[in-house]
Design an enzyme around this catalytic site. Structure first.
Site, PDB file in Angstrom:
ATOM      1  N   GLU A 441      44.725  41.140  37.594  1.00 11.63           N
ATOM      2  CA  GLU A 441      44.428  42.026  38.739  1.00 11.63           C
ATOM      3  C   GLU A 441      43.133  41.594  39.432  1.00 11.63           C
ATOM      4  O   GLU A 441      42.354  42.427  39.879  1.00 11.63           O
ATOM      5  CB  GLU A 441      44.299  43.488  38.281  1.00 11.63           C
ATOM      6  CG  GLU A 441      45.608  44.190  38.013  1.00 11.63           C
ATOM      7  CD  GLU A 441      46.393  44.499  39.277  1.00 11.63           C
ATOM      8  OE1 GLU A 441      45.805  44.479  40.369  1.00 11.63           O
ATOM      9  OE2 GLU A 441      47.600  44.721  39.155  1.00 11.63           O
ATOM     10  N   GLY A 442      42.901  40.286  39.489  1.00 11.02           N
ATOM     11  CA  GLY A 442      41.666  39.773  40.071  1.00 11.02           C
ATOM     12  C   GLY A 442      40.598  39.699  38.999  1.00 11.02           C
ATOM     13  O   GLY A 442      40.164  40.732  38.473  1.00 11.02           O
TER      14      GLY A 442
END
Ligand SMILES: Cc1cc2nc3c(=O)[nH]c(=O)nc-3n(C[C@H](O)[C@H](O)[C@H](O)COP(=O)(O)OP(=O)(O)OC[C@H]3O[C@@H](n4cnc5c(N)ncnc54)[C@H](O)[C@@H]3O)c2cc1C
Length: 604
Positions: A441-442
């Site tokens: 998610e980054g």
């Protein structure tokens, strides 16, 4: 191993006494049903499901893991039954529209549900969690036909979903995506390519899996501007069991979250359907990114909480030597670990991150509710306003809370000494499971760039820091004369000034030296996390003080403990922010000067 107990008293303190969710829900178009009784019922019922059904599968799920046999993934024993119970309770559609089978309740209630499931058993919670990503995307960008075909079974939970972004050559830089989509002339597309690391890519919990896939149309522009989004179900609607080119290449063997199936997915001319406009796939995919990242930020506090729930009873039970200030348990062979200052340091760090992080997320959840209101009221201005407000929080919550969650999950293991390293106690599993949270998610690095480069410098020229730090200044000026709150007030005033100074200085240097954004970003993110958490601890301290004087729902000792934890945070944890501020302001030279070929003289 830790036995999960939902921290309902802390949750209620935040919901009722700090953030007044009852009044907040009255302002929402979908808040009518979210009465205090309904909120209580949700907390109570979800706590039961998590404590009795989902948490007991945490350790066995890790030991057993998932299995890929004859192209089909099997989840660990008990997962299917637990998932069925979850679906039967109507939990998947809690915050999704009634017209597609959901309960239409505010998003923040969905986050409460996610928090409990996440803490009880993170791997299990990923299956319904990934479905939420697919549901949000279809809800916002799908046609009515697509919503009827896919959103309804996803909302029921009879189908599950995935998000297929990553490919072997790229995870962060999605402009490199190669998966192809060829139009078939009948409105469908043939999707061909390989996606890796796909969470919940296949499993036996549902009869179908709906993949949301990033791919390129023929002649699409290069880079991020040429990516479109497609729905590619494992089985086409009405054709359950008929293979059309979606298969699992392999299951990844991982450090942690072993009960979560992480798959290599092959799409061999599989039938897919465009969702959203051509070449706008990334925009569509990222529409709900802010709320998705709140879900991953939750992983930080989930592991902090669970590790604390393991470490606390152990520290009370295990005996070692005598407290430095004199015997505390003279009738025992030694005093318990909890009487030693260094063990208390670790426990209090865990408590401060779990409860401080929870406050940060609950506050942001109200922004998410407001953002959804914009969608429900068809008011795009409102939606964009709250999305942008939330946008300042998400990199801080995701980046800072997952880093700190991992750190204090490790502290919990440390409290156990050597026993923490032994599987039987379940503490090392929490650390292994927590490790992924700073990567997907980054990554933390990407959150840091998003915060400093995009949100702070490019989009707002520092305004988002100025706006948020006003809250610190307001608290500070209001409480400066209060003998109990003065230490918090004073420090918040200093932090507000320093945060803005830091932002301006970095902005000035970055205008001349672009590398400054990347070299300073991690420290700026961590500084911002410490600063933001300081505000939320001060806020909790303020409410606790008020309840001590005027009475609250909890006994006095609860509020005294809040004040004590706030004091610990301000005195023992917040000073770390200073180091980050100092490092962030250093010129880029010390990081950038070393030539690539001089990083090592022994190997390439
Ligand atoms: C268990 C697991 C589950 C996952 N689930 C999913 C899923 O369901 N769906 C999905 O699509 N993907 C999923 N992923 C993929 C995950 O999101 C990516 O691994 C992640 O985004 C990082 O991409 P990468 O691995 O390609 O690393 P890279 O992009 O190669 O990055 C490597 C390192 O370089 C840094 N970096 C890269 N670019 C820059 C830059 N411009 N500036 C500064 N630093 C930079 C990164 O921060 C990182 O530290 C999952 C991964 C794992 C391990």
């Amino acid at each position: 191993m830790p036995t999960y107990k939902a921290p309902v008293r802390d949750m209620r303190f935040l919901m009722n006494e700090v953030f007044d969710f009852e009044s907040h829900y009255k302002t929402l178009p979908n808040g009518e049903e979210a009465t205090p009784d309904m909120v209580e019922a949700i907390i109570g019922e979800m706590a039961k499901l998590c404590e009795n059904t989902i948490a007991p599968l945490y350790q066995s799920g890790d030991e057993e893991g998932c299995e890929l046999k004859d192209g089909v993934v099997t989840t660990p024993k008990g997962f299917k039954e637990a998932y069925n119970e979850f679906v039967a309770g109507g939990w998947q559609g809690l915050s999704h529209p009634v017209e597609y089978g959901g309960q239409g309740l505010p998003m923040s209630l969905g986050l409460l549900k996610q928090e409990m499931m996440a803490t009880a058993n993170w791997s299990f919670s990923m299956y319904p969690g990934l479905s939420l990503g697919a549901m949000n995307t279809i809800q916002l960008h799908g046609t009515e036909e697509q919503k009827q075909a896919y959103l309804v079974p996803l909302t029921e939970g009879t189908w599950a979903g995935t998000m297929c972004l990553t490919e072997p050559q790229c995870g962060t830089d999605l402009g490199q995506v190669k998966t192809k989509a060829e139009p078939q002339g009948d409105g469908s597309y043939k999707i061909t390519g390989t996606k890796i690391f796909i969470s919940s890519g296949d499993h036996d919990l549902t009869e179908n899996v709906v993949h949301i896939v990033l791919a390129r149309l023929p002649d699409a522009p290069k880079g991020t501007k040429g990516i479109s989004l497609f729905i590619v179900p494992k089985y086409l609607p009405g054709k359950i069991g008929e293979d059309h080119g979606v298969s699992v290449g392999s299951l990844e063997k991982k450090m942690g979250i072993k009960a979560s199936a992480t798959c290599v997915m092959n799409f061999d001319g599989a039938t897919g359907f465009l969702i959203g406009p051509e070449n706008k796939g990334l925009e569509c995919m990222f529409t709900f990114m802010n709320t998705a990242r709140l879900g991953t930020a939750m992983q930080g506090i989930a592991h902090a909480e669970l590790s604390y729930q393991g470490a606390l009873p152990y520290a009370k039970e295990r005996k070692s030597m005598r407290a430095l200030s004199g015997k505390k348990q003279p009738d025992e062979i030694a005093d318990s670990l909890i009487h030693h200052g260094d063990v208390r340091r670790m426990l209090l760090k865990q408590k401060a991150i779990a409860e401080g992080g929870r406050a940060m997320i609950y506050f942001a959840a109200q922004y998410a509710d407001n953002m959804i209101s914009g969608i429900l009221e068809d008011d795009m201005k409102k939606y964009e306003h709250w999305d942008s407000e939330l946008g300042f929080f998400t990199p801080i919550l995701k980046g800072f809370l997952t880093e700190k969650g991992l750190e204090v999950a490790n502290d919990g293991m440390q409290v156990f000494g050597g026993h923490g390293y032994i599987k039987e106690h379940g503490m090392e599993q929490i650390v292994r499971d927590a490790r992924i949270s700073t990567l997907y998610e980054g990554t933390t690095g990407i959150q840091a760039l998003d915060l400093l480069g995009r949100k702070v410098l490019l989009s707002t020229k520092g305004k988002c820091v100025r706006d948020f730090s006003k809250k610190l200044v307001d608290f500070g000026t209001k409480n400066l004369r209060d003998p109990k709150l003065r230490p918090f007030a004073w420090k918040l005033l200093k932090i507000a000034a320093e945060w803005n100074y830091l932002t301006t200085r970095i902005m000035l240097v970055a205008a001349k030296d672009r590398d400054m954004v990347s070299t300073a970003s991690y420290d700026f993110l961590m500084y911002s996390g410490y600063a933001m958490m300081a505000y939320f601890w001060a806020l909790q301290a303020g409410v606790a003080k008020d309840k001590l004087e005027n009475g609250g729902a909890e006994p006095a000792e609860f509020y005294k403990a809040k004040l004590a934890t706030a004091e610990f945070y301000f005195e023992r944890m917040l000073p770390s922010a200073k180091g980050h501020a100092e490092a962030a302001l250093k010129p880029t030279k010390s990081t950038m000067q070393l030539k690539e070929e001089h990083f090592s003289f022994d190997y390439e």
